[in-house]
Design a protein around this motif. Structure first.
Motif, PDB file in Angstrom:
ATOM      1  N   PHE A 209      24.613  28.509  63.798  1.00 15.88           N
ATOM      2  CA  PHE A 209      25.603  28.710  62.750  1.00 15.88           C
ATOM      3  C   PHE A 209      26.073  27.374  62.182  1.00 15.88           C
ATOM      4  CE2 PHE A 209      30.068  29.078  61.441  1.00 15.88           C
ATOM      5  CZ  PHE A 209      29.997  30.104  60.515  1.00 15.88           C
ATOM      6  N   GLY A 210      26.319  26.404  63.060  1.00 17.71           N
ATOM      7  CA  GLY A 210      26.805  25.109  62.594  1.00 17.71           C
ATOM      8  C   GLY A 210      25.809  24.366  61.736  1.00 17.71           C
ATOM      9  N   LEU A 211      24.549  24.335  62.177  1.00 17.12           N
ATOM     10  CA  LEU A 211      23.527  23.588  61.436  1.00 17.12           C
ATOM     11  C   LEU A 211      23.075  24.327  60.184  1.00 17.12           C
ATOM     12  CD1 LEU A 211      21.422  22.217  64.426  1.00 17.12           C
ATOM     13  CD2 LEU A 211      22.934  20.914  62.902  1.00 17.12           C
ATOM     14  N   ILE A 212      23.030  25.664  60.274  1.00 18.60           N
ATOM     15  CA  ILE A 212      22.558  26.437  59.130  1.00 18.60           C
ATOM     16  C   ILE A 212      23.538  26.337  57.961  1.00 18.60           C
ATOM     17  CG2 ILE A 212      23.611  28.725  59.466  1.00 18.60           C
ATOM     18  CD1 ILE A 212      20.866  29.943  59.148  1.00 18.60           C
ATOM     19  N   ASN A 213      24.824  26.045  58.279  1.00 20.84           N
ATOM     20  CA  ASN A 213      25.851  25.923  57.245  1.00 20.84           C
ATOM     21  C   ASN A 213      26.267  24.475  56.982  1.00 20.84           C
ATOM     22  OD1 ASN A 213      26.503  28.810  56.599  1.00 20.84           O
ATOM     23  ND2 ASN A 213      26.860  28.860  58.807  1.00 20.84           N
ATOM     24  N   GLY A 214      25.616  23.510  57.659  1.00 20.23           N
ATOM     25  CA  GLY A 214      25.978  22.106  57.469  1.00 20.23           C
ATOM     26  C   GLY A 214      25.783  21.620  56.050  1.00 20.23           C
ATOM     27  N   GLY A 215      24.834  22.220  55.344  1.00 22.79           N
ATOM     28  CA  GLY A 215      24.611  21.832  53.960  1.00 22.79           C
ATOM     29  C   GLY A 215      25.798  22.132  53.065  1.00 22.79           C
ATOM     30  N   TYR A 216      26.569  23.173  53.404  1.00 24.34           N
ATOM     31  CA  TYR A 216      27.706  23.553  52.559  1.00 24.34           C
ATOM     32  C   TYR A 216      28.763  22.457  52.524  1.00 24.34           C
ATOM     33  CZ  TYR A 216      31.945  25.818  50.949  1.00 24.34           C
ATOM     34  OH  TYR A 216      33.107  26.100  50.268  1.00 24.34           O
ATOM     35  N   THR A 217      29.185  22.000  53.693  1.00 18.77           N
ATOM     36  CA  THR A 217      30.242  20.984  53.714  1.00 18.77           C
ATOM     37  C   THR A 217      29.765  19.671  53.092  1.00 18.77           C
ATOM     38  OG1 THR A 217      29.582  20.616  56.017  1.00 18.77           O
ATOM     39  CG2 THR A 217      31.590  21.872  55.637  1.00 18.77           C
ATOM     40  N   SER A 218      28.492  19.352  53.255  1.00 21.47           N
ATOM     41  CA  SER A 218      27.953  18.133  52.640  1.00 21.47           C
ATOM     42  C   SER A 218      27.908  18.251  51.122  1.00 21.47           C
ATOM     43  CB  SER A 218      26.549  17.845  53.181  1.00 21.47           C
ATOM     44  OG  SER A 218      26.602  17.489  54.540  1.00 21.47           O
ATOM     45  N   MET A 219      27.502  19.413  50.629  1.00 22.80           N
ATOM     46  CA  MET A 219      27.439  19.604  49.180  1.00 22.80           C
ATOM     47  C   MET A 219      28.837  19.595  48.570  1.00 22.80           C
ATOM     48  SD  MET A 219      24.262  19.737  48.290  1.00 22.80           S
ATOM     49  CE  MET A 219      24.169  20.555  46.701  1.00 22.80           C
ATOM     50  N   VAL A 220      29.784  20.247  49.233  1.00 28.31           N
ATOM     51  CA  VAL A 220      31.163  20.255  48.738  1.00 28.31           C
ATOM     52  C   VAL A 220      31.726  18.838  48.711  1.00 28.31           C
ATOM     53  CG1 VAL A 220      33.511  20.942  49.351  1.00 28.31           C
ATOM     54  CG2 VAL A 220      31.683  22.635  49.354  1.00 28.31           C
ATOM     55  N   ALA A 221      31.423  18.056  49.753  1.00 31.99           N
ATOM     56  CA  ALA A 221      31.977  16.700  49.845  1.00 31.99           C
ATOM     57  C   ALA A 221      31.321  15.742  48.860  1.00 31.99           C
ATOM     58  CB  ALA A 221      31.814  16.181  51.279  1.00 31.99           C
ATOM     59  N   TRP A 222      30.000  15.854  48.667  1.00 31.61           N
ATOM     60  CA  TRP A 222      29.271  14.778  47.996  1.00 31.61           C
ATOM     61  C   TRP A 222      28.566  15.150  46.694  1.00 31.61           C
ATOM     62  CZ3 TRP A 222      31.753  11.384  50.145  1.00 31.61           C
ATOM     63  CH2 TRP A 222      31.942  11.298  51.521  1.00 31.61           C
ATOM     64  N   LEU A 223      28.430  16.445  46.390  1.00 33.17           N
ATOM     65  CA  LEU A 223      27.722  16.810  45.154  1.00 33.17           C
ATOM     66  C   LEU A 223      28.402  16.237  43.908  1.00 33.17           C
ATOM     67  CD1 LEU A 223      25.463  18.315  43.699  1.00 33.17           C
ATOM     68  CD2 LEU A 223      26.871  20.394  43.799  1.00 33.17           C
ATOM     69  N   PRO A 224      29.754  16.328  43.756  1.00 38.94           N
ATOM     70  CA  PRO A 224      30.358  15.718  42.566  1.00 38.94           C
ATOM     71  C   PRO A 224      30.108  14.214  42.481  1.00 38.94           C
ATOM     72  CG  PRO A 224      31.873  17.281  43.560  1.00 38.94           C
ATOM     73  CD  PRO A 224      30.749  17.094  44.539  1.00 38.94           C
ATOM     74  N   ALA A 225      30.191  13.507  43.629  1.00 37.85           N
ATOM     75  CA  ALA A 225      29.927  12.064  43.620  1.00 37.85           C
ATOM     76  C   ALA A 225      28.468  11.785  43.263  1.00 37.85           C
ATOM     77  CB  ALA A 225      30.258  11.472  44.994  1.00 37.85           C
ATOM     78  N   TYR A 226      27.560  12.589  43.762  1.00 33.48           N
ATOM     79  CA  TYR A 226      26.134  12.454  43.446  1.00 33.48           C
ATOM     80  C   TYR A 226      25.910  12.650  41.943  1.00 33.48           C
ATOM     81  CZ  TYR A 226      21.095  13.498  43.723  1.00 33.48           C
ATOM     82  OH  TYR A 226      19.736  13.501  43.555  1.00 33.48           O
ATOM     83  N   TYR A 227      26.603  13.634  41.381  1.00 31.78           N
ATOM     84  CA  TYR A 227      26.461  13.890  39.951  1.00 31.78           C
ATOM     85  C   TYR A 227      27.007  12.721  39.127  1.00 31.78           C
ATOM     86  CZ  TYR A 227      26.668  16.500  35.556  1.00 31.78           C
ATOM     87  OH  TYR A 227      26.501  16.918  34.259  1.00 31.78           O
ATOM     88  N   LEU A 228      28.116  12.139  39.574  1.00 33.88           N
ATOM     89  CA  LEU A 228      28.662  10.968  38.887  1.00 33.88           C
ATOM     90  C   LEU A 228      27.675   9.805  38.901  1.00 33.88           C
ATOM     91  CD1 LEU A 228      32.405  10.899  40.056  1.00 33.88           C
ATOM     92  CD2 LEU A 228      31.583  11.254  37.722  1.00 33.88           C
ATOM     93  N   GLU A 229      26.969   9.629  40.023  1.00 36.85           N
ATOM     94  CA  GLU A 229      25.971   8.560  40.119  1.00 36.85           C
ATOM     95  C   GLU A 229      24.815   8.756  39.147  1.00 36.85           C
ATOM     96  OE1 GLU A 229      26.574   7.257  44.808  1.00 36.85           O
ATOM     97  OE2 GLU A 229      24.672   8.125  44.142  1.00 36.85           O
ATOM     98  N   HIS A 230      24.597   9.992  38.733  1.00 37.58           N
ATOM     99  CA  HIS A 230      23.530  10.295  37.772  1.00 37.58           C
ATOM    100  C   HIS A 230      24.067  10.440  36.347  1.00 37.58           C
ATOM    101  CE1 HIS A 230      21.176  10.995  41.407  1.00 37.58           C
ATOM    102  NE2 HIS A 230      20.098  10.972  40.647  1.00 37.58           N
ATOM    103  N   GLY A 231      25.232   9.843  36.078  1.00 41.24           N
ATOM    104  CA  GLY A 231      25.754   9.791  34.726  1.00 41.24           C
ATOM    105  C   GLY A 231      26.629  10.947  34.322  1.00 41.24           C
ATOM    106  N   GLY A 232      27.042  11.798  35.277  1.00 37.52           N
ATOM    107  CA  GLY A 232      27.878  12.948  34.957  1.00 37.52           C
ATOM    108  C   GLY A 232      29.351  12.608  34.959  1.00 37.52           C
ATOM    109  N   THR A 233      30.177  13.638  34.808  1.00 38.21           N
ATOM    110  CA  THR A 233      31.632  13.491  34.787  1.00 38.21           C
ATOM    111  C   THR A 233      32.248  14.261  35.957  1.00 38.21           C
ATOM    112  OG1 THR A 233      31.928  15.467  33.419  1.00 38.21           O
ATOM    113  CG2 THR A 233      31.580  13.359  32.268  1.00 38.21           C
ATOM    114  N   ALA A 234      33.532  14.001  36.213  1.00 37.24           N
ATOM    115  CA  ALA A 234      34.223  14.739  37.275  1.00 37.24           C
ATOM    116  C   ALA A 234      34.260  16.231  36.964  1.00 37.24           C
ATOM    117  CB  ALA A 234      35.645  14.193  37.441  1.00 37.24           C
TER     118      ALA A 234
END
Length: 398
Positions: A209-234
């Motif tokens: 359960f922990g590993l299968i859902n680990g992608g969720y917390t990582s995406m929530v934490a870092w997807l907006p920052a990743y998008y900003l690095e690729h020229g996106g906005t908040a």
């Protein structure tokens, strides 16, 4: 009528279990500029609440001796509301981190009781109701990610984008007081058994359960920052989290419904994990080509995995009390693992300079879980989870 009110309660409670996590990511840059948070410190805003979600359920065999279900639900919702109200006026990094811990403790208590409530209220519609619960949980997270930047832009204060989520918590609190079933409530967690620390299958389910859902917390934490690095906005980063959430909801509701006639959860999990893996590979190999598509695929896989993995856990035992006890243990250990994952992926971002190493780690984790899923054949549930003859004690590891 009673069933409809119970469903409404499940939805209202679930909507409050993710905004305190997902509202952070889209506002990370103004928060960092205002408070001086680094990426690793910012990871604590996701990691610490998720760790609370893990530690509190593990204490349920002891907590239930003095805390009732009703008292636990009231305390949990009050903690969520208080933490969000605190965020409405704070301006320091450490106060923000402390508010994350308070909110995480509240979510941990409420969330730890939810599988037991679902199993007790809807024993004959378990998979479908767990799908609805999961979809509502993810919808609350998506709304916070999308609306937080808009409220911040409108008011000029990021604190409003984080603090406004006290309002649905207060609404859920009032609804629980007014609409909850009036029969005698069980103690916290609704379980009569003891702990599961000595049971191998319980540990496997928890780590899965922990590993299968680990992608969720990582995406929530870092997807907006990743998008900003690729020229996106908040705002665009928040909308990407919102897109992921839409597909999470579709996965949480759709796949369990599509496969509701199957007693074996493995085909659904294999399909969901494969879709998730394809999304992470897309972020690795061609992020700019179709970022929305990759995020949607990851969301679809994550949503289905969350719902199906909890259903898989509950189906290992026949009685709601024992199943709720096992689910509390699985969520306890599982969320500790899930909380560690974004901290590791944030550290990889710091040391490597980009998120490619982070996505590689998550892709490898999904691949490993594809293999582990083969262990969960329904005919082996009873033997795998068999407990000792002594009531309330899981068999020792040997």
């Amino acid at each position: 009528m009673r069933a409809a009110m119970n469903l409404l309660l499940i939805v209202l409670l679930a909507l409050n279990l993710r905004p305190m996590l997902t509202s952070i990511g889209p506002l990370l840059e103004p928060v960092r500029q205002s408070t001086g948070l680094g990426y690793q410190q910012a990871a604590l805003l996701t990691a610490l609440p998720v760790l609370c979600m893990g530690l509190v359920p593990l204490l349920q065999p002891w907590l239930r001796r003095w805390l009732s279900e009703h008292g636990g639900m009231l305390g949990g919702l009050m903690a969520i509301a208080a933490a969000c109200l605190w965020r409405w006026q704070l301006d320091s990094a450490w106060a923000l981190i402390a508010s994350a811990v308070v909110a995480g403790l509240g979510v941990a208590v409420v969330q730890g009781m939810m599988p037991g409530l679902v199993n007790r209220w809807f024993p004959t519609r378990l998979a479908t109701t767990m799908g609805l619960y999961s979809a509502a949980l993810m919808s609350g997270g998506g709304l916070a990610a999308v609306l937080g930047p808009s409220l911040t832009a409108y008011t000029g204060h990021w604190q409003v984008g984080l603090g406004v989520w006290a309002l649905p918590a207060l609404l859920a609190l009032l609804a629980w007081v007014a609409l909850r079933p009036r029969q005698e409530a069980p103690t916290l967690g609704g379980a009569s058994g003891g702990h599961w620390f000595g049971n191998r299958r319980a540990w496997l389910l928890a780590l899965y359960f922990g590993l299968i859902n680990g992608g969720y917390t990582s995406m929530v934490a870092w997807l907006p920052a990743y998008y900003l690095e690729h020229g996106g906005t908040a705002q665009g980063g928040g909308e990407l989290v919102g897109l992921m959430t839409i597909f999470q909801v579709a996965g949480a509701l759709g796949l369990p419904l599509l496969l509701r006639r199957l007693n074996d959860r493995r085909p659904g999990l294999w399909l969901a994990l494969t879709i998730q893996l394809a999304g992470f590979l897309g972020l690795l190999l061609a992020p700019s080509a179709a970022m929305g598509l990759w995020v949607a695929m990851i969301g679809l896989g994550l949503g289905a995995c969350f719902s199906l993995s909890l259903t898989l856990t509950l189906e290992h035992l026949r009685t709601p009390a024992e199943a709720g006890s096992l689910a509390a243990f699985v969520q306890g250990v599982g969320f500790i693992v899930t909380g560690i994952v974004p901290y590791i992926t944030g550290w990889l971002r710091d040391v490597s300079g980009d998120f490619q190493a982070s996505w590689t780690l998550l892709a490898c984790t999904v691949l490993l879980m594809l293999l582990v899923t083969a262990c969960f054949a329904p005919r082996g549930y009873a033997k795998a989870i068999a407990r000792s003859d002594q009531p309330g004690v899981a068999p020792a590891l040997s």
